[in-house]
Design a protein around this motif. Structure first.
Motif, PDB file in Angstrom:
ATOM      1  N   PRO A   7       6.432   5.232  -7.476  1.00 32.93           N
ATOM      2  CA  PRO A   7       5.134   5.439  -6.837  1.00 32.93           C
ATOM      3  C   PRO A   7       5.266   6.382  -5.647  1.00 32.93           C
ATOM      4  O   PRO A   7       6.337   6.548  -5.087  1.00 32.93           O
ATOM      5  CB  PRO A   7       4.709   4.038  -6.399  1.00 32.93           C
ATOM      6  N   GLU A  14      -0.081   2.837  -1.364  1.00 31.08           N
ATOM      7  CA  GLU A  14       0.769   3.290  -2.463  1.00 31.08           C
ATOM      8  C   GLU A  14      -0.095   4.006  -3.492  1.00 31.08           C
ATOM      9  O   GLU A  14      -1.206   3.572  -3.780  1.00 31.08           O
ATOM     10  CB  GLU A  14       1.458   2.094  -3.107  1.00 31.08           C
ATOM     11  N   HIS A  15       0.394   5.111  -4.008  1.00 34.48           N
ATOM     12  CA  HIS A  15      -0.305   5.862  -5.048  1.00 34.48           C
ATOM     13  C   HIS A  15       0.580   5.937  -6.288  1.00 34.48           C
ATOM     14  O   HIS A  15       1.802   5.896  -6.185  1.00 34.48           O
ATOM     15  CB  HIS A  15      -0.643   7.273  -4.551  1.00 34.48           C
ATOM     16  N   ARG A  16      -0.038   6.025  -7.438  1.00 37.40           N
ATOM     17  CA  ARG A  16       0.688   6.052  -8.711  1.00 37.40           C
ATOM     18  C   ARG A  16       0.187   7.189  -9.577  1.00 37.40           C
ATOM     19  O   ARG A  16      -0.973   7.580  -9.508  1.00 37.40           O
ATOM     20  CB  ARG A  16       0.492   4.721  -9.445  1.00 37.40           C
ATOM     21  N   ALA A  27      -3.092   2.800  -5.652  1.00 35.18           N
ATOM     22  CA  ALA A  27      -2.753   1.586  -6.404  1.00 35.18           C
ATOM     23  C   ALA A  27      -3.876   0.560  -6.333  1.00 35.18           C
ATOM     24  O   ALA A  27      -4.002  -0.290  -7.209  1.00 35.18           O
ATOM     25  CB  ALA A  27      -1.454   0.991  -5.866  1.00 35.18           C
TER      26      ALA A  27
END
Length: 71
Positions: A7, A14-16, A27
């Protein structure tokens, strides 16, 4: 699909990666269907959107599924 891709962090959120497109999304998403169609006053709606963006949320679910119009 990028299986095993770590991530990405932007600040505290948090980014995915989203599938093979390479798009990066938060996220956590913000479902805001309750803020549509006058169910909540406009100032509260704007406040919710700003709070989500301030928290790093970039995924906004605006689907109006399940909303019943007021009688």
């Amino acid at each position: 699909m990028n299986v095993g891709t770590p991530p990405v962090r932007s600040g505290i959120m948090e980014h995915r990666r989203l599938g093979p497109s390479g798009s990066v999304v938060s996220a956590v998403s913000c479902g805001n269907s309750i803020t549509q169609r006058g169910q909540v006053v406009e100032d509260a709606t704007i406040g919710c959107a700003h709070a989500a963006l301030d928290a790093g949320i970039t995924t906004l679910d605006t689907a109006g599924v399940g909303i019943r119009p007021r009688s």
